[in-house]
Design a protein around this motif. Structure first.
Motif: not given
Length: 137
Positions: A134, A131, A24-25, A128
């Motif tokens: 960040s 995210k 995801d990242i 999540d």
């Protein structure tokens, strides 16, 4: 962004975290520190960029991380069957990094209100939150 993933025992939670963060990242730099070599190996195989094992590695990595993620036991001395030493818990607690702690009910630490969540949901909630963190930093 440097994400420190800390895990103990077999490293199963850390392994899932590393894989989910990488998916995801992808730009995140992941440092994985296990309280034992099995946990470290599991997280390294899942795609961690760097990995180390043991008390001093936790202490040093906590100074380098922007975000620390792992089971809630990483801030409780003697938790995870004694694998989290008081020095490890203190290093995580005093780090200037944002801590994202995943609530698991085991090893005599009971967190009320999480009965309805499965491991996959908790891992995704942690990713999540990384995210969101960040994006605000």
């Amino acid at each position: 962004m440097t994400v420190l993933v800390i895990d103990a025992q077999g490293g199963g939670i850390g392994k899932q975290l590393v894989a989910a963060i990488k998916k995801d990242i992808p730009a995140a730099r992941i440092i994985a520190v296990g309280t034992n070599s099995a946990a470290t190996t599991a997280m390294l195989k899942a795609g961690a960029d760097e990995a180390a094992t043991g008390e001093n590695s936790v202490i040093v990595a906590c100074r380098k991380a922007d975000i620390i993620v792992g089971p809630v036991g990483i801030v409780i001395a003697d938790s995870l069957l004694g694998e989290v030493t008081p020095k490890m818990a203190l290093a995580v607690s005093q780090s200037s990094a944002r801590r994202i702690l995943i609530p698991f009910n085991h090893c005599d630490n009971i967190i009320v209100g999480i009965r309805d969540f499965n491991t996959g949901t908790l891992i995704q909630n942690a990713v999540d939150e990384i995210k969101r963190t960040s994006l605000t930093n």
